[in-house]
Design a protein around this motif. Structure first.
Motif, PDB file in Angstrom:
ATOM      1  N   HIS A  10      37.405  35.289  51.233  1.00  0.00           N
ATOM      2  CA  HIS A  10      37.325  34.217  50.099  1.00  0.00           C
ATOM      3  C   HIS A  10      38.549  34.461  49.469  1.00  0.00           C
ATOM      4  O   HIS A  10      38.575  34.055  48.291  1.00  0.00           O
ATOM      5  CB  HIS A  10      36.043  34.387  49.269  1.00  0.00           C
ATOM      6  CG  HIS A  10      34.929  33.726  49.819  1.00  0.00           C
ATOM      7  ND1 HIS A  10      34.149  34.001  50.944  1.00  0.00           N
ATOM      8  CD2 HIS A  10      34.278  32.569  49.657  1.00  0.00           C
ATOM      9  CE1 HIS A  10      33.228  33.323  51.295  1.00  0.00           C
ATOM     10  NE2 HIS A  10      33.354  32.055  50.364  1.00  0.00           N
ATOM     11  N   ARG A  11      39.486  34.568  49.935  1.00  0.00           N
ATOM     12  CA  ARG A  11      40.901  34.856  49.132  1.00  0.00           C
ATOM     13  C   ARG A  11      41.913  33.563  49.515  1.00  0.00           C
ATOM     14  O   ARG A  11      42.714  33.253  48.770  1.00  0.00           O
ATOM     15  CB  ARG A  11      41.623  36.035  49.594  1.00  0.00           C
ATOM     16  CG  ARG A  11      41.185  37.534  48.857  1.00  0.00           C
ATOM     17  CD  ARG A  11      42.050  38.512  49.258  1.00  0.00           C
ATOM     18  NE  ARG A  11      42.387  38.424  50.563  1.00  0.00           N
ATOM     19  CZ  ARG A  11      43.669  38.919  51.097  1.00  0.00           C
ATOM     20  NH1 ARG A  11      44.359  39.344  50.265  1.00  0.00           N
ATOM     21  NH2 ARG A  11      43.968  38.906  52.437  1.00  0.00           N
ATOM     22  N   PRO A  35      33.362  29.117  41.497  1.00  0.00           N
ATOM     23  CA  PRO A  35      32.847  30.421  41.323  1.00  0.00           C
ATOM     24  C   PRO A  35      33.582  31.479  41.930  1.00  0.00           C
ATOM     25  O   PRO A  35      33.873  32.906  41.362  1.00  0.00           O
ATOM     26  CB  PRO A  35      31.598  30.327  42.289  1.00  0.00           C
ATOM     27  CG  PRO A  35      31.406  28.662  42.316  1.00  0.00           C
ATOM     28  CD  PRO A  35      32.737  28.309  42.128  1.00  0.00           C
ATOM     29  N   VAL A  36      34.406  31.351  43.026  1.00  0.00           N
ATOM     30  CA  VAL A  36      35.539  32.270  43.534  1.00  0.00           C
ATOM     31  C   VAL A  36      36.336  32.404  42.315  1.00  0.00           C
ATOM     32  O   VAL A  36      36.828  33.854  42.343  1.00  0.00           O
ATOM     33  CB  VAL A  36      36.068  31.899  44.733  1.00  0.00           C
ATOM     34  CG1 VAL A  36      36.915  32.799  45.306  1.00  0.00           C
ATOM     35  CG2 VAL A  36      35.003  31.528  45.675  1.00  0.00           C
ATOM     36  N   ILE A  37      36.979  31.625  41.683  1.00  0.00           N
ATOM     37  CA  ILE A  37      38.062  32.075  40.798  1.00  0.00           C
ATOM     38  C   ILE A  37      37.550  32.814  39.718  1.00  0.00           C
ATOM     39  O   ILE A  37      37.901  33.843  39.128  1.00  0.00           O
ATOM     40  CB  ILE A  37      38.575  30.605  40.152  1.00  0.00           C
ATOM     41  CG1 ILE A  37      39.683  29.933  41.106  1.00  0.00           C
ATOM     42  CG2 ILE A  37      39.684  30.886  39.038  1.00  0.00           C
ATOM     43  CD1 ILE A  37      40.103  28.512  40.683  1.00  0.00           C
ATOM     44  N   ARG A  38      36.198  32.460  39.220  1.00  0.00           N
ATOM     45  CA  ARG A  38      35.573  33.342  38.141  1.00  0.00           C
ATOM     46  C   ARG A  38      35.333  34.769  38.702  1.00  0.00           C
ATOM     47  O   ARG A  38      35.505  35.607  37.798  1.00  0.00           O
ATOM     48  CB  ARG A  38      34.193  32.636  37.727  1.00  0.00           C
ATOM     49  CG  ARG A  38      34.240  31.269  36.771  1.00  0.00           C
ATOM     50  CD  ARG A  38      32.887  31.148  36.346  1.00  0.00           C
ATOM     51  NE  ARG A  38      32.031  30.662  37.020  1.00  0.00           N
ATOM     52  CZ  ARG A  38      31.745  29.382  37.717  1.00  0.00           C
ATOM     53  NH1 ARG A  38      32.711  28.436  37.209  1.00  0.00           N
ATOM     54  NH2 ARG A  38      31.000  29.002  38.616  1.00  0.00           N
ATOM     55  N   GLU A  39      35.186  34.916  39.836  1.00  0.00           N
ATOM     56  CA  GLU A  39      34.818  36.376  40.364  1.00  0.00           C
ATOM     57  C   GLU A  39      36.171  37.028  40.509  1.00  0.00           C
ATOM     58  O   GLU A  39      36.055  38.187  40.329  1.00  0.00           O
ATOM     59  CB  GLU A  39      33.998  36.244  41.407  1.00  0.00           C
ATOM     60  CG  GLU A  39      33.568  37.458  41.962  1.00  0.00           C
ATOM     61  CD  GLU A  39      32.770  37.337  43.470  1.00  0.00           C
ATOM     62  OE1 GLU A  39      32.696  38.256  44.166  1.00  0.00           O
ATOM     63  OE2 GLU A  39      31.832  36.455  43.487  1.00  0.00           O
ATOM     64  N   LYS A  74      46.804  26.572  38.215  1.00  0.00           N
ATOM     65  CA  LYS A  74      47.166  27.813  37.567  1.00  0.00           C
ATOM     66  C   LYS A  74      46.507  29.095  38.074  1.00  0.00           C
ATOM     67  O   LYS A  74      46.798  30.470  38.036  1.00  0.00           O
ATOM     68  CB  LYS A  74      47.293  27.871  36.228  1.00  0.00           C
ATOM     69  CG  LYS A  74      45.859  27.797  35.505  1.00  0.00           C
ATOM     70  CD  LYS A  74      45.645  27.612  34.220  1.00  0.00           C
ATOM     71  CE  LYS A  74      44.477  26.968  33.825  1.00  0.00           C
ATOM     72  NZ  LYS A  74      44.464  25.650  33.661  1.00  0.00           N
ATOM     73  N   HIS A  75      45.500  29.074  39.087  1.00  0.00           N
ATOM     74  CA  HIS A  75      44.768  29.865  39.642  1.00  0.00           C
ATOM     75  C   HIS A  75      45.031  30.268  41.144  1.00  0.00           C
ATOM     76  O   HIS A  75      43.956  30.801  41.827  1.00  0.00           O
ATOM     77  CB  HIS A  75      42.944  29.509  39.466  1.00  0.00           C
ATOM     78  CG  HIS A  75      42.910  29.282  38.014  1.00  0.00           C
ATOM     79  ND1 HIS A  75      42.822  30.553  37.106  1.00  0.00           N
ATOM     80  CD2 HIS A  75      42.584  28.644  37.210  1.00  0.00           C
ATOM     81  CE1 HIS A  75      42.368  30.009  35.843  1.00  0.00           C
ATOM     82  NE2 HIS A  75      42.163  28.640  35.923  1.00  0.00           N
ATOM     83  N   ILE A  76      46.206  29.683  41.543  1.00  0.00           N
ATOM     84  CA  ILE A  76      46.247  29.565  43.112  1.00  0.00           C
ATOM     85  C   ILE A  76      47.761  30.149  43.254  1.00  0.00           C
ATOM     86  O   ILE A  76      48.804  29.734  42.569  1.00  0.00           O
ATOM     87  CB  ILE A  76      46.281  28.443  43.736  1.00  0.00           C
ATOM     88  CG1 ILE A  76      44.799  27.761  43.467  1.00  0.00           C
ATOM     89  CG2 ILE A  76      46.629  28.498  45.149  1.00  0.00           C
ATOM     90  CD1 ILE A  76      44.626  26.266  44.122  1.00  0.00           C
TER      91      ILE A  76
END
Length: 122
Positions: A10-11, A35-39, A74-76
Motif C-alpha cells: 500500500h505504498r 485512509p492510506v494517507i491518514r495511516e 502534497k501527500h504523494i
C-alpha cells in the motif's frame, strides 16, 4: 471509471482510467486513497497507467480531477505516467510546476521500470 491496484504494501497506487472520467470516479478514488494517507502520512508513489485515457465526461469531471490533484498532491512523493501517447509523455513536464511530487514519463513497455522507480527511496 478508474480501476486501481496497490503495490509494495500500500505504498504505491496504480490508477487506470477506463472510459471518460466522471466526478464520481474521483470521489471513489479519494475513498481508497485517503485512509492510506491518514495511516501512513503519504504515498511513496502514484502510477498513472494512461494507456486508455479517454478524457473527461464533462467539465464538472475535469474540475473534480483538478480538486483531487490539489487536495492529494502534497501527500504523494513520486508520480509515474505510463503511456505511449505523445501528449501524455510531455504532461509530466507541465504538471511538475503544479505538484510537489517528482513526475516522470514512461513508455508502456517500461511499466515495471516505472513501478521500480516509485518504490525506490529518495
Amino acid at each position: 471509471m478508474i480501476d486501481h491496484n496497490w503495490y509494495l504494501e500500500h505504498r504505491v497506487l496504480e490508477v487506470r482510467p477506463i472510459g471518460p472520467l466522471t466526478e464520481d470516479d474521483f470521489q471513489s478514488l479519494a475513498a481508497q486513497v485517503d485512509p492510506v494517507i491518514r495511516e501512513c502520512g503519504r504515498l511513496s508513489g502514484l502510477l498513472i497507467n494512461a494507456q486508455h485515457f479517454a478524457g473527461w465526461d464533462n467539465f464538472v469531471a475535469l474540475l473534480a480531477h483538478l480538486r483531487f490533484v490539489r487536495d492529494h498532491q502534497k501527500h504523494i512523493h513520486k508520480i509515474a505516467v505510463v503511456s505511449d501517447h505523445k501528449l501524455l509523455g510531455i504532461m509530466p513536464r507541465l504538471v511538475d510546476h503544479f505538484v510537489s511530487a517528482e513526475v516522470r514519463p514512461f513508455a508502456s513497455a517500461e511499466f515495471q521500470r516505472a513501478l521500480d522507480w516509485l518504490g525506490e527511496p529518495g
